[in-house]
Enzyme design. Structure first.
Site, PDB file in Angstrom:
ATOM      1  N   ARG A   1       0.822  -1.209   0.000  1.00 23.34           N
ATOM      2  CA  ARG A   1       0.000   0.000   0.000  1.00 23.34           C
ATOM      3  C   ARG A   1       0.861   1.266   0.000  1.00 23.34           C
ATOM      4  NH1 ARG A   1      -5.369  -1.136   2.242  1.00 23.34           N
ATOM      5  NH2 ARG A   1      -5.441   0.926   3.170  1.00 23.34           N
TER       6      ARG A   1
ATOM      7  N   GLU B   1      -0.998   6.159 -20.867  1.00 23.25           N
ATOM      8  CA  GLU B   1      -0.753   5.157 -19.822  1.00 23.25           C
ATOM      9  C   GLU B   1       0.656   4.566 -19.961  1.00 23.25           C
ATOM     10  OE1 GLU B   1      -1.903   4.250 -17.097  1.00 23.25           O
ATOM     11  OE2 GLU B   1      -1.319   2.173 -16.744  1.00 23.25           O
TER      12      GLU B   1
END
Ligand code: G6P
Length: 607
Positions: free
Chosen positions: A27, A480
C-alpha cells in the site's frame, strides 16, 4: 497509504501483527509500529522505514510478549516520517494505544483543547488527538469512550484501539476508510484489507461507516453509535493465499502483467451470453439509459487513462457523448451535471479520496452513478447506484497493470451493452463480440510476441527522456504507457498526441532522442507515419509499436514491438501490454524498487 492490523487470540500477537503488516507493505508506507498488551501493560515498538527494521528491532516479535495487539504502516501526511509520528500512539497514562488510517480534519482545535486540559503531545500527527480523547472519556467502559471520542472527530478514519484495563479485547471503528474483521477459531483480527488476513482466515466482515467492533478471542460484537449491538453477515473470501503472493515471479508487477489474460477473461466470460453482453447488475440502469444525455467518466491516475481509452468505444457504439475528467479537477469545477448524466467512476481500490469526492459532488447534482471497481465492498462500490466489478483479483504492485486492463475491458463491454439497450447496435456487433472473446488470447500473444523487450530496455534505460506519440486510440494508450514508465523507472516520459508535435514538442527532438510511436490504428496510420518521419529526420531513435505485417512502419522504425491484429476500437487493452513490459524491464535495468516506487502509494485515501 497507511495500513492497520489488529489481533486477539491465544498465540503471541507480535509475529502475527508483523506478518500482517508485511502483507500491507504494497500500500506504500514510510514507517511502522506495533503495540502489544501483556498483563495489563502496553508496550510499543516503532521504526522509520521498512517492516524489516521492525522485525529486527523486536527480534521478529519475540521481544514483545502478549496475545493482544495492533499494528500500523504509516504514509506521512501530518508530520514527517519519524519514529515519534509513527503509530501506534500511546495515551499519557499509558492505558490506551491507537492506530489510525485517514485524516482528522478538526485535529488542530481538538489538539488546542486537549493541551489546555493538560494532555502532552509527543507527535505532530492528527491521530494523536484520538488517543487523548479516549483517555479523557474513559470511565471504565470502552464502548462509551469510543463513541464519545468519535462524536468529536470530523474526517475519515479506520481506528484500532487497545486498552490495558480491557484485557483480551481489541476495538475498531470505521468512517470513510476501509476496515475488515477476520473471523478465526479462538482468535479474531481486523485489517485495512483482506491481504493481511488471508493467511489466517477467509471469513470476513466488512465494517461500514459508523460501525464499531469489539473483538475478543471468542467473539466479535458489532455496535452502532448508540452502543446498540447488531449482527452482520460474514463474507467468504475466494482469493487464494497464493494469489496474494508473488507466485514465483521476481516482482508482483511482472506476475500481474502475466495474469492479464486470465484477469480479462474472468471479467468478460460471465457477462457474455448467446452472443450478447449481459450485465445482470445493470438491469435498473438499462431502463434509465434513454434519459441519459451524456456520460462523464471520472477517476485518478491509470483509472483516468482507462477512461480516456474507453471513451472511443463508448461514443462510437452507444452514440452518447462522453467526457473524461480527472476527479481532482471535477470535484472543484462546479460541473454541469444533472439527472440526465451518467457518471462512470473508475477505481481499482474503490477508496481513492478525490474520486470519492468527485462522485459525491456529482451525485448531489443528480447524476446516476456507475462504479467500475476491483475491490469488493469498497467505499466507491457502496456509494454507487450501480457497480460493475473487474475480476482482476488482488493487485499488489503499486503501478497498476491488470487493474487497468480489466477496467478498459469493462468499458468496451459497457459500450456494446449500452448500444444494445438503446437499439443503436452496429451492424458489426458480432465482429465486436468475437473480438471481445479473443482479447485474453491476444493479450497472451502480445506477451509472447515481444521477447526482445529486455534487450530494448538495455538500449533505452539510460535515456534522459522518452516521448510516447500516437493519435486517437493510440494516443490514449500512449498516456498510460508514459505513466507506467515514469512511475517505476523514474525516467522522464511524456505522451503527446502525434499531431501536436509540430506545435512545440518537436523542438525537444535531437540526435538519439528515443520516441516510442504507437501505430495500431489503421484509420490514422499514415498520419502517424509522417510524424515518425519528421522526428527521424531530426535524429530521433524510433521504437514503434505496431502489427507484424505493417511494412511501412517496419521500414522506418529503428526498433519494434508487436501486437496481434485487432480492431482499433478495442486495441488499447492489447497495446498497453508490451509498454508495461518495457517499463518493467527499464526499471529493472535501473535497479528501481519496482513494486514499491518511491513517493507513490497504491491507494491514495487522502486528498
Ligand atoms: C494511485 C496508484 C495508481 C492508480 C491511482 C488511482 O496513484 O498508484 O496506480 O491508478 O492511484 O487508484 P484507484 O484505486 O482509484 O484506481
Amino acid at each position: 497509504m497507511c495500513g492497520i492490523v489488529g489481533f486477539v487470540g491465544m498465540q503471541k500477537a507480535a509475529p502475527i501483527l508483523l506478518d500482517g503488516l508485511k502483507k500491507l507493505e504494497y500500500r506504500g508506507y514510510d514507517s511502522a509500529g506495533i503495540a502489544v498488551m501483556d498483563q495489563q501493560v502496553i508496550s510499543i515498538s516503532k521504526v522509520r522505514g521498512r517492516i524489516a527494521n521492525l522485525c529486527e528491532k523486536t527480534q521478529d516479535g519475540s521481544l514483545m510478549p502478549g496475545v493482544v495487539g495492533i499494528g500500523h504502516t504509516r504514509w506521512a501526511t501530518h508530520g514527517a516520517p519519524t519514529e515519534e509520528n509513527a503509530h501506534p500512539h500511546l495515551s499519557n497514562d499509558g492505558r490506551f494505544a491507537v492506530v489510525h488510517n485517514g485524516i482528522i480534519e478538526n485535529y488542530i482545535s481538538l489538539r488546542e483543547e486537549l493541551i489546555k486540559d493538560g494532555y502532552h503531545f509527543l507527535s505532530e500527527t492528527d491521530t494523536e488527538v484520538i488517543v487523548h480523547l479516549i483517555e479523557m472519556y474513559y470511565r471504565g467502559n470502552m464502548r462509551d469512550a469510543l463513541i464519545k471520542t468519535v462524536n468529536r472527530l470530523r474526517g475519515s478514519y479506520a481506528i484500532g484501539v487497545i486498552c490495558s484495563e480491557e484485557e483480551g479485547k481489541i476495538y475498531a471503528v470505521r468512517e470513510a476508510s476501509p476496515l475488515i474483521l477476520g473471523i478465526g477459531i479462538g482468535e479474531n483480527f481486523f485489517a485495512s484489507d483482506v491481504t493481511a488476513l488471508v493467511n489466517h482466515t477467509r471469513n470476513v466482515i466488512y465494517l461500514e461507516d459508523g460501525e464499531f467492533a469489539e473483538l475478543s478471542a471468542q467473539s466479535i460484537k458489532i455496535f452502532d453509535c448508540s452502543g446498540t449491538e447488531f449482527r452482520k453477515k460474514a463474507t467468504r473470501i475466494m482469493w487464494d493465499v497464493q494469489a496474494a503472493e508473488k507466485g514465483g515471479y521476481e516482482h508482483f508487477m511482472l506476475k500481474e502483467i502475466m495474469e492479464q489474460p486470465g484477469a480479462v477473461k474472468a471479467t468478460i466470460a460471465p457477462r457474455l451470453r448467446d452472443g450478447k453482453v449481459v450485465f445482470e447488475e445493470l438491469e435498473g440502469l438499462a431502463a434509465e439509459l434513454p434519459n441519459i444525455r451524456k456520460i462523464v467518466i471520472t477517476a485518478c491516475g491509470s483509472a483516468y487513462y482507462a477512461g480516456c481509452n474507453g471513451k472511443y468505444a463508448l461514443e462510437r457504439l452507444s452514440r452518447i457523448p462522453v467526457e473524461v475528467e480527472l476527479a481532482s479537477e471535477l470535484r472543484y469545477s462546479d460541473p454541469l451535471i444533472d439527472e440526465h448524466t451518467l457518471l462512470i467512476v473508475i477505481s481499482q481500490s474503490g477508496e481513492t479520496a478525490d474520486t470519492i469526492a468527485a462522485m459525491r459532488e456529482c451525485k448531489s447534482r443528480g447524476a446516476v452513478t456507475l462504479a467500475i471497481v476491483n475491490v469488493v465492498g469498497s467505499s466507491i462500490a457502496s456509494l454507487a447506484d450501480y457497480t460493475v466489478y473487474t475480476w482482476a483479483g488482488p493487485e499488489i504492485a503499486v503501478a497498476t497493470t491488470k487493474g487497468f486492463t480489466t477496467q478498459i475491458t469493462v468499458l468496451y463491454m459497457l459500450s456494446l451493452f449500452f448500444a444494445d439497450c438503446l437499439k443503436r447496435i452496429d451492424k458489426d456487433e458480432d465482429k465486436f463480440i468475437e473480438t471481445l472473446q479473443a482479447l485474453p488470447r491476444m493479450i497472451q500473444q502480445a506477451i509472447d510476441m515481444n521477447p526482445s523487450v529486455p534487450l530494448l530496455a538495455k538500449k533505452y534505460h539510460e535515456s534522459h527522456a522518452l516521448f510516447f506519440i500516437g493519435r486517437n486510440t493510440d494516443y490514449a494508450v500512449a498516456l498510460e504507457g508514459a505513466l507506467k514508465m515514469k512511475e517505476i523507472s523514474y525516467l522522464h516520459a511524456e505522451a503527446y498526441a502525434a499531431g501536436e508535435l509540430k506545435h512545440g514538442t518537436i523542438a525537444l527532438i535531437e540526435e538519439h532522442q528515443p520516441v516510442i510511436a504507437l501505430c495500431c490504428n489503421p484509420s490514422i496510420m499514415e498520419k502517424t507515419l509522417s510524424n515518425i518521419v519528421e522526428v527521424k529526420s531530426r535524429g530521433a531513435e524510433v521504437l514503434a509499436l505496431t502489427f507484424r505485417h505493417n511494412q511501412k512502419i517496419l521500414s522506418v522504425a529503428d526498433d519494434l514491438l508487436f501486437i496481434p491484429d485487432v480492431d482499433a476500437l478495442f486495441s488499447g487493452v492489447i497495446e498497453i501490454v508490451p509498454l508495461q513490459l518495457l517499463a518493467y524491464y527499464v526499471a529493472k535495468e535501473n535497479g528501481c524498487d519496482i513494486d514499491k516506487p518511491k513517493n507513490l502509494a497504491k491507494s491514495v485515501t487522502v486528498e
